[in-house]
Design an enzyme around this catalytic site. Structure first.
Site, PDB file in Angstrom:
ATOM      1  N   TYR A 194       0.850  -1.193   0.000  1.00 13.75           N
ATOM      2  CA  TYR A 194       0.000   0.000   0.000  1.00 13.75           C
ATOM      3  C   TYR A 194       0.894   1.255   0.000  1.00 13.75           C
ATOM      4  CZ  TYR A 194      -4.039  -2.989   0.701  1.00 13.75           C
ATOM      5  OH  TYR A 194      -5.015  -3.939   0.527  1.00 13.75           O
ATOM      6  N   ARG A 228       0.252  -2.402  10.642  1.00 11.93           N
ATOM      7  CA  ARG A 228       0.239  -3.582   9.764  1.00 11.93           C
ATOM      8  C   ARG A 228       1.560  -3.580   9.018  1.00 11.93           C
ATOM      9  NH1 ARG A 228      -1.056  -8.195   8.896  1.00 11.93           N
ATOM     10  NH2 ARG A 228      -2.752  -8.941   7.597  1.00 11.93           N
ATOM     11  N   GLU A 245     -30.791 -38.614   1.119  1.00 13.15           N
ATOM     12  CA  GLU A 245     -29.554 -38.558   0.328  1.00 13.15           C
ATOM     13  C   GLU A 245     -29.332 -39.918  -0.337  1.00 13.15           C
ATOM     14  OE1 GLU A 245     -26.003 -38.352  -1.502  1.00 13.15           O
ATOM     15  OE2 GLU A 245     -27.214 -36.629  -0.895  1.00 13.15           O
ATOM     16  N   CYS A 287     -11.683 -20.087   0.256  1.00 11.03           N
ATOM     17  CA  CYS A 287     -12.022 -19.948  -1.162  1.00 11.03           C
ATOM     18  C   CYS A 287     -11.942 -18.503  -1.639  1.00 11.03           C
ATOM     19  CB  CYS A 287     -13.426 -20.483  -1.415  1.00 11.03           C
ATOM     20  SG  CYS A 287     -14.741 -19.534  -0.601  1.00 11.03           S
ATOM     21  N   CYS A 324     -19.374 -13.775   3.090  1.00  9.81           N
ATOM     22  CA  CYS A 324     -18.679 -15.044   3.326  1.00  9.81           C
ATOM     23  C   CYS A 324     -19.412 -16.151   2.589  1.00  9.81           C
ATOM     24  CB  CYS A 324     -18.634 -15.355   4.818  1.00  9.81           C
ATOM     25  SG  CYS A 324     -17.882 -16.965   5.192  1.00  9.81           S
ATOM     26  N   CYS A 335     -15.536 -13.253   0.289  1.00  8.58           N
ATOM     27  CA  CYS A 335     -14.864 -12.064   0.841  1.00  8.58           C
ATOM     28  C   CYS A 335     -14.111 -11.321  -0.265  1.00  8.58           C
ATOM     29  CB  CYS A 335     -13.958 -12.456   2.016  1.00  8.58           C
ATOM     30  SG  CYS A 335     -12.881 -13.886   1.732  1.00  8.58           S
ATOM     31  N   ASN A 395     -20.695 -32.570  -3.837  1.00 13.51           N
ATOM     32  CA  ASN A 395     -19.430 -32.313  -4.537  1.00 13.51           C
ATOM     33  C   ASN A 395     -18.315 -31.833  -3.626  1.00 13.51           C
ATOM     34  OD1 ASN A 395     -20.253 -33.138  -7.095  1.00 13.51           O
ATOM     35  ND2 ASN A 395     -21.123 -31.138  -7.595  1.00 13.51           N
TER      36      ASN A 395
END
Length: 663
Positions: free
Chosen positions: A180, A228, A432, A366, A382, A370, A440
């Site tokens: 940044y 940070r 099921e 994944c 999320c 987000c 999956n």
């Protein structure tokens, strides 16, 4: 109790934190109002994580500069845009956070500079320390003047003063981290200035030094200011980052300079270092996908902790409490920062404290809910928790009358629907066809780097058991079965099946699911047809086992049709595939597979590829026949998940939540 060291207090400056957990700062897109205050979503979102037991809440990035690097409004909160309004909305939030015994820091940004994400920040001219290339756009950045630097520094003091008035317990500065604007000044690759803000390390850190000095001057020496901080950049070249384990020459900040910078920054007055590695040019370090190992920053945090005498915070897939506890014990860090795990489950800390670890909903890394949504739609959510950053609008709806609901299919959509229905007081039963839940998720979670997909399937299994939802395995229902059963509402979530086609010698042509589930042995050489997410991850997994793998893709590049994939995931996977020895042939059309040879046409050439097997990863088709057989016979019937439209885990879960919460 187990992990007791995670629940001891610690001080950052004058602020005492009740445990060793912080909510890591994540982009607060969608959490601001048009005047730069926190909107109701933002207030609810941060309060929910405090209610869940997190000791320190660190907000996502906010701005204080209104002059130099203007932001689209509303975008992120801004502490100086309308100070009275900012203070009022902050006070409403900080009072609620404090009710739970948590502390809250405002993350304040010096700006994005060359890394502005165009979809989020409009088309304002990008700035930087020097005339250097923009990260995403084909533009050269405009150098900041000294007057502009002084203006930004002053805005930090004003904004921190407003934050203190608004009830914040401290601030965290964003950032000599991730490339940044303040980091661009600190890194010689980006900073080519010849004035007092360029040249030596001390000069390049002058901007960051003036920021902390101005805040302490305005707010008092006892007002905590954390930073940070990325100790190493992982840059091979412009827009080119290094992979884990790769040997390369660091073009950004190397560890030696990083540790010297850490010493200086603490000397300048920073009260804590929130430490990681990486930059936007190597984004998969700062936003680690599932292809990065858990706890990847720990060795770097240990190096920093050994040279400074202030608390060191460590994030980066730290959701394994055994690892977190050991990190404190081994002196790797002082505070465990949880980012995405607190999106997935805001009650993580309280569940851990009370011995309910099996109830923690796992983050699957994944990035689709987000960073993917921040990148594409300027909002944080999320994938596995539809209520994240939408707590009020997705609160569980009360019911007037409990209904018996048949749920057909035990993939994520069926499981989520049954879970939500049971929580609300309905009486779902799930049917099921296989012998396990997850759909999956099961083949998708076969590679070791996808272990959290399996953890999510097991989480659903446990939740449905605790909610006493009857689950019937080995049930492939017909139209007659459904109509004969006594249910008021029916949800069809029968999923999807892999697309297949004949190549001639089909005895050794398998689906990716066949191979991932270890139902078929692909041999030592394999061709994967399809370079989407499933194809690339399958090829990567096989290459890790020492197989010789080729990907053949019809389009002109890999991962062309999946999304919203965060650049961190997409770019890392694109690099990992060739790095792990997988050959890639794009713009190719497969013609046949005979006698162990796959024939493909690409760029006017015929390619003959020897292969023990061919693995099809060319997408999925909806399994919706049962729904269409029933749609005119069942008054209240819903189609969900891949059976409705083949998509990703996120939309399967989200659609199921929406429907199940309003039955």
């Amino acid at each position: 109790m187990k992990y007791k060291n995670l629940f001891t207090p610690i001080k950052i400056g004058s602020a005492e934190i009740k445990n060793r957990f912080a909510m890591a700062p994540m982009g607060p897109l969608g959490l601001s109002d048009a005047q730069g205050g926190f909107n109701q979503r933002g207030i609810d979102y941060y309060t929910e994580r405090a209610k869940g037991g997190t000791g320190l809440i660190i907000t996502g990035v906010t701005f204080s500069d209104c002059e130099v690097e203007q932001q689209s409004m509303p975008n992120c909160p801004n502490s100086t845009f309308n100070p009275v309004h900012f203070i009022r909305t902050s006070k409403e939030m900080t009072e609620r956070v404090h009710a739970y015994g948590s502390k809250i820091f405002l993350m304040m940004s010096g700006g994005f500079g060359r890394v502005t994400i165009p979809t989020n920040l409009g088309e304002f001219p990008p700035v930087a320390p020097s005339p250097i290339p923009h990260r995403w756009l084909d533009k050269t950045c405009r150098p900041l003047t000294k007057e502009e630097i002084h203006s930004i520094v002053k805005s930090f003091g004003d904004g921190a003063y407003n934050a203190k008035r608004g009830g914040f317990d401290g601030v965290e500065i964003h950032a000599v981290h991730e490339g940044y604007l303040l980091d661009q000044f600190a890194i010689s690759m980006f900073n080519q200035r010849d004035d007092e803000y360029g040249g030596s390390l001390e000069n390049r850190l002058r901007f960051a030094r003036e920021v902390v000095e101005e805040i302490k001057r305005r707010c008092g020496d006892d007002f905590p200011v954390a930073l940070r901080f990325s100790v190493k950049s992982m840059i091979k070249d412009w827009r080119d980052g290094a992979l884990p384990g790769e040997e390369f020459e660091e073009k950004g900040r190397d560890i030696e300079e990083g540790l010297e910078a850490a010493r200086l920054l603490v000397e300048y007055g920073y009260d804590a270092l929130d430490t990681d590695v990486g930059t936007y040019d190597a984004w998969w370090w700062n936003h680690p996908p599932m292809y990065q190992e858990k706890g990847l920053y720990r060795p770097y945090c240990k190096m920093v902790k050994d040279v400074v005498d202030v608390p060191v915070l460590c994030a980066g897939r730290m959701d394994d409490p055994q690892m977190a506890s050991a990190s404190l014990e081994n002196g790797e860090c002082d505070v465990i920062s949880l980012g995405r795990p607190l999106l997935a489950d805001p009650d993580y800390v309280n569940k851990l404290r009370s011995g309910r670890l099996e109830d923690v909903r796992p983050c699957i890394s994944c990035h689709e809910g987000c960073m993917g949504r921040i990148q594409e739609y300027s909002m944080i959510n999320c994938a596995v928790n539809p209520q994240a950053a939408r707590e009020r609008v997705t609160a569980y709806e009360p019911i007037c009358k409990s209904k018996k609901v048949m749920v057909v299919g035990g993939g994520v959509a069926g499981c989520e629907a049954a879970r939500v229905l049971a929580i609300r007081g309905h009486r779902p039963e799930l049917f099921e066809k296989s012998q396990q839940l997850g759909g999956n998720l099961i083949p998708g979670g076969a590679p070791d780097f996808k272990e959290d997909d399996i953890a999510l399937a097991k989480w659903y299994e446990r939740q449905l058991s605790k909610l006493e939802v009857p689950v019937h395995y080995g049930c492939k229902l017909s139209r007659e079965d459904v109509l004969a059963a006594d249910f008021e509402t029916v949800i069809i979530a029968t999923g999807s099946s892999p697309k297949v086609f004949s190549l001639g010698e089909d005895a050794h042509v398998y689906t990716a699911a066949d191979v991932l589930n270890k139902e078929k042995d692909c041999g030592e050489t394999a061709v994967v047809i399809g370079g989407g997410l499933v194809g690339c991850e399958t090829a990567l997994w096989l290459s890790q086992q020492g197989k010789k793998v080729t990907i053949v893709e019809a389009l002109d590049k890999l991962l062309a049709v999946n999304g919203p994939l965060c650049h961190a995931n997409k770019d890392m996977l694109e690099k990992l595939v060739p790095y792990r020895g997988v050959e890639v042939i794009t713009s190719a059309r497969v013609t046949d597979y005979q006698n162990g040879i796959l024939t493909a046409e690409s760029a006017g050439e015929t390619k003959k590829i020897p292969a023990d097997s061919v693995i099809l990863a060319v997408g999925y088709k909806e399994e919706n026949a049962l729904y269409h057989e029933l749609e005119f016979d069942v008054p209240e019937i819903y189609l969900l998940g891949d059976a409705k439209k083949v998509s990703n885990i996120m939309y399967g879960i989200w659609d199921a939540f929406e429907v199940a919460n309003h039955i």
